[in-house]
Motif scaffolding. Structure first.
Motif, mmCIF file in Angstrom:
data_model
loop_
_atom_site.group_PDB
_atom_site.id
_atom_site.type_symbol
_atom_site.label_atom_id
_atom_site.label_comp_id
_atom_site.label_asym_id
_atom_site.label_seq_id
_atom_site.Cartn_x
_atom_site.Cartn_y
_atom_site.Cartn_z
ATOM 1 N N GLN A 1 0.812 -1.115 -0.103
ATOM 2 C CA GLN A 1 -0.137 0.047 0.094
ATOM 3 C C GLN A 1 0.711 1.296 0.041
ATOM 4 O OE1 GLN A 1 -3.564 0.076 -0.163
ATOM 5 N NE2 GLN A 1 -3.360 -2.253 -0.260
ATOM 6 N N VAL A 2 0.613 2.336 -0.810
ATOM 7 C CA VAL A 2 1.049 3.590 -0.763
ATOM 8 C C VAL A 2 -0.046 4.550 -0.535
ATOM 9 C CG1 VAL A 2 3.228 2.622 -1.670
ATOM 10 C CG2 VAL A 2 1.261 3.806 -3.218
ATOM 11 N N GLU A 3 0.333 5.742 -0.188
ATOM 12 C CA GLU A 3 -0.625 6.819 -0.045
ATOM 13 C C GLU A 3 -0.435 8.026 -1.222
ATOM 14 O OE1 GLU A 3 -1.117 8.018 3.615
ATOM 15 O OE2 GLU A 3 -1.573 6.482 4.668
ATOM 16 N N ASN A 4 -1.425 7.961 -2.001
ATOM 17 C CA ASN A 4 -1.138 9.374 -3.047
ATOM 18 C C ASN A 4 0.098 8.939 -4.031
ATOM 19 O OD1 ASN A 4 -3.599 10.503 -2.133
ATOM 20 N ND2 ASN A 4 -2.245 11.250 -0.494
ATOM 21 N N GLY A 5 0.315 7.891 -4.259
ATOM 22 C CA GLY A 5 1.560 7.597 -5.252
ATOM 23 C C GLY A 5 1.384 8.455 -6.470
ATOM 24 N N TYR B 1 12.138 1.004 -2.398
ATOM 25 C CA TYR B 1 11.780 -0.178 -2.575
ATOM 26 C C TYR B 1 12.704 -1.236 -2.126
ATOM 27 C CZ TYR B 1 10.478 -4.755 -4.946
ATOM 28 O OH TYR B 1 10.272 -5.969 -5.166
ATOM 29 N N VAL B 2 12.665 -2.092 -0.927
ATOM 30 C CA VAL B 2 13.360 -3.103 -0.644
ATOM 31 C C VAL B 2 12.849 -4.560 -1.462
ATOM 32 C CG1 VAL B 2 14.456 -4.379 1.154
ATOM 33 C CG2 VAL B 2 14.215 -1.993 1.519
ATOM 34 N N PRO B 3 13.647 -4.864 -2.527
ATOM 35 C CA PRO B 3 13.276 -6.038 -3.248
ATOM 36 C C PRO B 3 12.574 -7.176 -2.606
ATOM 37 C CG PRO B 3 15.319 -5.336 -4.189
ATOM 38 C CD PRO B 3 15.094 -4.461 -2.874
ATOM 39 N N GLU B 4 11.278 -7.342 -2.994
ATOM 40 C CA GLU B 4 10.324 -8.161 -2.708
ATOM 41 C C GLU B 4 10.285 -8.242 -0.897
ATOM 42 O OE1 GLU B 4 11.086 -11.889 -4.540
ATOM 43 O OE2 GLU B 4 11.713 -10.804 -6.335
ATOM 44 N N LYS B 5 10.435 -7.192 -0.371
ATOM 45 C CA LYS B 5 10.433 -7.200 0.946
ATOM 46 C C LYS B 5 9.387 -6.085 1.623
ATOM 47 C CE LYS B 5 14.722 -9.226 2.326
ATOM 48 N NZ LYS B 5 15.974 -9.318 3.104
ATOM 49 N N GLU B 6 9.828 -4.941 1.342
ATOM 50 C CA GLU B 6 9.064 -3.783 2.015
ATOM 51 C C GLU B 6 9.366 -2.340 1.014
ATOM 52 O OE1 GLU B 6 10.126 -2.972 5.989
ATOM 53 O OE2 GLU B 6 12.315 -3.428 5.612
ATOM 54 N N MET B 7 8.394 -1.127 1.653
ATOM 55 C CA MET B 7 8.729 -0.174 1.083
ATOM 56 C C MET B 7 9.384 0.701 2.503
ATOM 57 S SD MET B 7 7.920 -0.199 -1.852
ATOM 58 C CE MET B 7 8.195 1.662 -2.361
ATOM 59 N N VAL B 8 10.458 1.327 2.265
ATOM 60 C CA VAL B 8 11.042 2.047 3.399
ATOM 61 C C VAL B 8 10.835 3.763 3.002
ATOM 62 C CG1 VAL B 8 13.190 2.555 4.706
ATOM 63 C CG2 VAL B 8 12.715 0.394 3.815
ATOM 64 N N LYS B 9 10.372 4.401 4.026
ATOM 65 C CA LYS B 9 10.152 5.864 3.947
ATOM 66 C C LYS B 9 11.457 6.436 4.232
ATOM 67 C CE LYS B 9 6.172 7.083 4.750
ATOM 68 N NZ LYS B 9 4.814 7.368 5.633
ATOM 69 N N ILE B 10 11.975 7.277 3.178
ATOM 70 C CA ILE B 10 13.193 7.866 3.468
ATOM 71 C C ILE B 10 13.114 9.620 3.512
ATOM 72 C CG2 ILE B 10 14.724 6.147 2.130
ATOM 73 C CD1 ILE B 10 14.452 7.897 -0.240
ATOM 74 N N PHE B 11 11.817 10.001 3.315
ATOM 75 C CA PHE B 11 11.598 11.384 3.383
ATOM 76 C C PHE B 11 10.229 11.558 3.371
ATOM 77 C CE2 PHE B 11 10.534 15.621 2.003
ATOM 78 C CZ PHE B 11 11.801 16.571 2.482
ATOM 79 N N GLU C 1 20.320 1.163 -8.972
ATOM 80 C CA GLU C 1 19.661 -0.127 -8.725
ATOM 81 C C GLU C 1 18.508 0.263 -7.771
ATOM 82 O OE1 GLU C 1 22.634 -0.322 -5.446
ATOM 83 O OE2 GLU C 1 22.483 0.399 -7.407
ATOM 84 N N PHE C 2 18.159 1.464 -7.297
ATOM 85 C CA PHE C 2 17.291 1.548 -6.269
ATOM 86 C C PHE C 2 16.081 2.128 -6.979
ATOM 87 C CE2 PHE C 2 20.998 2.146 -3.553
ATOM 88 C CZ PHE C 2 20.976 1.313 -2.810
ATOM 89 N N ILE C 3 14.809 1.540 -6.503
ATOM 90 C CA ILE C 3 13.594 2.071 -7.292
ATOM 91 C C ILE C 3 13.038 2.904 -5.988
ATOM 92 C CG2 ILE C 3 11.298 1.311 -8.194
ATOM 93 C CD1 ILE C 3 13.836 0.541 -9.928
ATOM 94 N N LEU C 4 12.474 4.220 -6.419
ATOM 95 C CA LEU C 4 11.960 5.154 -5.415
ATOM 96 C C LEU C 4 10.503 5.308 -6.148
ATOM 97 C CD1 LEU C 4 14.883 7.646 -4.973
ATOM 98 C CD2 LEU C 4 14.404 5.391 -3.624
ATOM 99 N N VAL C 5 9.746 5.637 -5.147
ATOM 100 C CA VAL C 5 8.076 5.912 -5.093
ATOM 101 C C VAL C 5 7.945 7.412 -4.750
ATOM 102 C CG1 VAL C 5 5.866 5.464 -4.742
ATOM 103 C CG2 VAL C 5 7.306 3.720 -5.254
ATOM 104 N N ILE C 6 7.601 8.304 -5.624
ATOM 105 C CA ILE C 6 7.328 9.775 -5.012
ATOM 106 C C ILE C 6 5.872 9.779 -4.727
ATOM 107 C CG2 ILE C 6 7.557 12.158 -5.679
ATOM 108 C CD1 ILE C 6 10.290 10.527 -5.802
ATOM 109 N N THR C 7 5.599 10.176 -3.618
ATOM 110 C CA THR C 7 4.119 10.480 -3.581
ATOM 111 C C THR C 7 3.928 11.991 -3.274
ATOM 112 O OG1 THR C 7 4.274 10.358 -0.835
ATOM 113 C CG2 THR C 7 4.096 8.280 -2.096
ATOM 114 N N ASP C 8 2.675 12.466 -2.770
ATOM 115 C CA ASP C 8 2.451 13.829 -2.574
ATOM 116 C C ASP C 8 3.427 14.547 -1.484
ATOM 117 O OD1 ASP C 8 0.471 13.898 -4.437
ATOM 118 O OD2 ASP C 8 -1.258 13.841 -3.294
ATOM 119 N N ASN C 9 3.630 13.857 -0.525
ATOM 120 C CA ASN C 9 4.434 14.347 0.485
ATOM 121 C C ASN C 9 5.478 13.514 1.229
ATOM 122 O OD1 ASN C 9 2.968 12.755 1.865
ATOM 123 N ND2 ASN C 9 1.530 14.337 2.674
ATOM 124 N N SER C 10 6.000 12.383 0.346
ATOM 125 C CA SER C 10 6.865 11.363 0.979
ATOM 126 C C SER C 10 7.736 10.859 -0.296
ATOM 127 C CB SER C 10 6.013 10.683 1.750
ATOM 128 O OG SER C 10 5.417 9.747 1.152
#
Length: 325
Positions: free
Chosen positions: A190-194, A215-225, A202-211
């Protein structure tokens, strides 16, 4: 005292890491999206008149592009060739560093209905064809289809598409999904406002409205900002950017790294503190020979400091060792 130093260092570095950039607040108020390239240039997309404007780090306008329908800016990591996709117009444009159009790819004549497009490089596109339920690898330089994969999925609020190392990344407003080319789902979260993907090596990032999430491959999403009060956020390789209260802020990644290093005690310092603590503990044990020696030495000095010669100390040391051992 050391704790106070760390607190002051943290406050100082946090404040110095934040910087307000000189950009007209009215332009920021109307911004629908913002992206930053690695040269510090900013791209402001306004949904009100479908315009894309590029500014340098001092707020000076470099170029402006007026569009007739909505376009999605994929990435500005290569400022010499910025891809823009329009679902309405069924086309993809490439613009240069001054936002002049350098190429246009029309999908209407060759495909059904392209729901999303991803420019892998300067000659290949990945197209999600909703009408045929296929993912198509397309060379737009010579107008040939390289591969085509069944992709029977319906995505509500589809926001972005990315293909990297034999994995297909799909982003909606509420979810990130990762598939193989056999249409096997290997990850979902789940992500909010992707809003869009950003790939940094090699890193895949997801930009949302305010964060921003990694992506940690096949494990989790880590919030970095994250800033819950931000209107728009983005990053380049050196900094985070955000629009908040119609002001543009920059947060240096180097400053954040320095802050973390300053607030973490040095390993050598930890060892020294541990040795001091052990020394204090040993000194506090009066029943040990060392404790008796220390006590006797103190008694001699208190009685007559002049008699506390090396010979006197040696004699009493021998006496204490004889009694204690």
């Amino acid at each position: 005292m050391r704790i106070l130093y760390f607190i002051f260092a943290l406050i100082f570095c946090s404040v110095s890491a934040q910087k307000i950039l000189p950009l007209d607040t009215l332009k920021l108020k109307e911004a629908k999206d913002m992206l930053a390239d690695d040269y510090g240039n900013l791209y402001i997309y306004t949904n009100k008149n479908f315009s894309l404007t590029k500014y340098d780090s001092l707020g000076k306008q470099i170029g402006k592009m007026m569009l007739t329908v909505p376009y999605k800016i994929q990435s500005v990591q290569n400022p010499l060739s910025v891809p823009l996709f329009s679902e309405n117009a069924q086309e993809m444009k490439f613009v240069d560093q001054n936002l002049n159009e350098i190429q246009k790819v029309d999908f209407k004549q060759k495909f059904g209905f392209i729901k999303m497009a991803y420019a892998e490089d300067l000659q290949q596109l990945w197209l999600l064809d909703e009408s045929t339920k296929r993912l198509i690898q397309y060379n737009f330089r010579n107008e040939t289809t390289i591969n085509s994969y069944p992709f029977d999925a319906s995505f509500d609020d589809l926001m972005d598409l990315l293909v990297y190392e034999n994995k297909i990344y799909v982003l909606t407003r509420k979810r990130i999904l990762v598939y193989t080319f056999k249409f096997e789902k290997v990850f979902e979260a789940q992500v909010e406002n992707g809003k869009r993907f950003r790939r940094e090596n090699e890193f895949i990032l997801v930009i949302t409205d305010n964060s921003i999430l990694r992506y940690v491959p096949e494990k989790e999403m880590v919030k970095i900002f994250e800033d819950p009060n931000a209107q728009i956020v983005d990053k380049n390789t050196l900094s985070y950017f955000e629009i908040k209260a119609n002001n543009l802020y920059l947060y240096s990644l180097e400053k954040n790294k320095e802050t973390k290093q300053q607030t973490e005690p040095d390993p050598k310092q930890k060892d020294t503190e541990r040795d001091v603590e052990k020394s204090d503990e040993k000194r506090a044990e009066p029943d040990t020979p060392e404790g008796k020696l220390e006590k006797k030495t103190q008694e001699i000095e208190d009685k007559n400091p002049a008699e506390s010669s090396l010979q006197k100390l040696i004699e009493d040391t021998s006496e204490v060792q004889t009694v204690g051992v």
